[in-house]
Write an enzyme that holds these catalytic residues in place. Structure first.
Site, PDB file in Angstrom:
ATOM      1  N   THR A   1      -9.731   3.099   6.321  1.00 13.99           N
ATOM      2  CA  THR A   1      -9.177   1.811   6.536  1.00 13.99           C
ATOM      3  C   THR A   1      -7.662   1.868   6.599  1.00 13.99           C
ATOM      4  OG1 THR A   1      -9.265   1.412   4.142  1.00 13.99           O
ATOM      5  CG2 THR A   1     -11.018   0.508   5.379  1.00 13.99           C
TER       6      THR A   1
ATOM      7  N   ASN B   1      -4.989   9.202   1.522  1.00 12.92           N
ATOM      8  CA  ASN B   1      -5.428   8.499   2.748  1.00 12.92           C
ATOM      9  C   ASN B   1      -5.742   9.661   3.701  1.00 12.92           C
ATOM     10  OD1 ASN B   1      -5.701   6.096   1.957  1.00 12.92           O
ATOM     11  ND2 ASN B   1      -3.827   5.158   3.082  1.00 12.92           N
TER      12      ASN B   1
ATOM     13  N   ASP C   1       0.813  -1.233  -0.071  1.00 11.79           N
ATOM     14  CA  ASP C   1      -0.016  -0.043   0.012  1.00 11.79           C
ATOM     15  C   ASP C   1       0.724   1.168   0.053  1.00 11.79           C
ATOM     16  OD1 ASP C   1      -2.343  -1.501  -0.169  1.00 11.79           O
ATOM     17  OD2 ASP C   1      -2.912  -1.015   1.908  1.00 11.79           O
ATOM     18  N   GLY C   2       1.917   1.317   0.566  1.00 15.39           N
ATOM     19  CA  GLY C   2       3.009   2.449   0.838  1.00 15.39           C
ATOM     20  C   GLY C   2       3.272   2.704  -0.822  1.00 15.39           C
TER      21      GLY C   2
ATOM     22  N   ASP D   1      -2.829  13.435  21.960  1.00 14.04           N
ATOM     23  CA  ASP D   1      -1.803  12.905  20.923  1.00 14.04           C
ATOM     24  C   ASP D   1      -1.772  13.450  19.496  1.00 14.04           C
ATOM     25  OD1 ASP D   1      -0.526  11.606  22.990  1.00 14.04           O
ATOM     26  OD2 ASP D   1      -0.557   9.569  22.081  1.00 14.04           O
TER      27      ASP D   1
ATOM     28  N   SER E   1      -6.821   2.263  12.517  1.00 13.89           N
ATOM     29  CA  SER E   1      -6.071   1.821  13.627  1.00 13.89           C
ATOM     30  C   SER E   1      -6.110   2.615  15.012  1.00 13.89           C
ATOM     31  CB  SER E   1      -4.531   1.905  13.357  1.00 13.89           C
ATOM     32  OG  SER E   1      -4.303   0.940  12.101  1.00 13.89           O
TER      33      SER E   1
END
Length: 302
Positions: A202, A161, A77-78, A191, A207
């Site tokens: 996604t 993204n 994906d990167g 944070d 996450s």
């Protein structure tokens, strides 16, 4: 037709697959270029401008300039995110073939790269128009009273993204305010925050505890990161809504880090003001033997 192969040159499987593809293209008389992903610009979010993009994606190699008709991406994906950044708002379709770990934006390589690419050339694939983000990021100066002076310095960026604003080198919590369509909505101490497209729901946003959002949704996902509050929750915006994020002016927040699609944005630059909206033109992903978003998500995240 001219095809650009973008390959993860640190992955032996991707490099071998690239050789298979170039041999196939030469047999079929298809013109192509190949680029290692590490040779693509590392700075995240190549600036978006308002110039006419009707000429499509241009690529230069040793044989001169080419107008690219399709991007074939060999990696995880990167690597797809790097290629999407390169394609920007050109509308050039991307077919990713996974040689990485997750591969949610790409296709499995089980059938071999030649068969997948041949299906794309024959039109035997599903075209997914995925939302992306247009981000205006910059510095909005304030006087000693904390009031805006009305001048600012901006650059505009593309993200497939997300934008993530997180703790910086000092490790201090981040303090920021969020507005939607100019209306104050949320103050966050923690944070940081992730502001994702439906495509990016996604990725980091998931996450961080955000929801899975269908890629057909025309809105964004906002997820606070470890908020110091019982009242901070993930939120989903609607079609054509604009999110503004303004950071406070204390030293810790001024040292916050900013990431676009996982890449650090302008190391050392002071940024305190972000305006995010859905991009005007979607990113087109080509899907091979695709059985739908939810089935694919279930299999990918098991």
């Amino acid at each position: 037709m001219h095809i650009l192969i973008v390959r993860n040159n640190s992955n032996a499987g991707a490099m071998e697959a690239s050789q298979e593809l170039t041999a196939y293209f030469e047999r079929e008389g298809i013109t192509y270029s190949a680029s290692d992903s590490f040779d693509l610009p590392r700075q995240p979010g190549i600036p978006v401008d308002s110039e006419d993009d009707s000429q499509g994606l241009r690529y230069w190699d040793s044989n001169g300039e080419h107008i690219v008709d399709m991007l074939v991406v060999l990696g995880g994906d990167g690597t797809v995110l790097h290629a999407a950044r390169m394609a920007g708002v050109s509308g050039v379709p991307i077919i990713g073939i996974n040689f990485g770990h997750l591969g949610f934006l790409s296709n499995p390589s089980d059938d071999g790269v030649v068969r997948v690419v041949d299906a794309a050339l024959c039109g035997d694939v599903v075209r997914e128009n995925r939302s992306n983000l247009h981000i205006d990021a910059g510095y909005l100066p304030h006087n000693r009273l904390g009031e805006s002076t009305g001048t600012h310095h901006y650059a505009s960026y593309f993200a497939l993204n997300e934008l993530a604003i997180t703790r910086g080198d000092l490790g201090n919590m981040v303090k920021l305010s969020v507005s939607v369509n100019g209306d104050p909505f949320m103050n966050i101490r923690g944070d940081g925050v992730v502001l994702a497209s439906a495509t990016g729901s996604t990725a980091y946003a998931l996450s961080a505890g955000g929801p899975v959002v269908s890629p057909v949704h025309r809105g964004m996902v906002m997820v606070p990161l470890a908020p110091h509050s019982l009242h901070s929750r993930a939120a989903v915006t609607g079609y054509n809504e604009v999110v503004t994020i303004e950071l406070s002016h204390d030293d810790g927040t001024r040292a916050a880090s900013h990431f676009i699609d996982g890449q650090l944005l302008n190391r050392g630059a002071i940024m305190n003001h972000f305006t995010i909206r859905e991009g005007e033109k979607p990113t087109t992903l080509l899907r091979y033997k695709y059985d739908g978003f939810y089935s694919y998500a279930a299999k990918t995240f098991l």
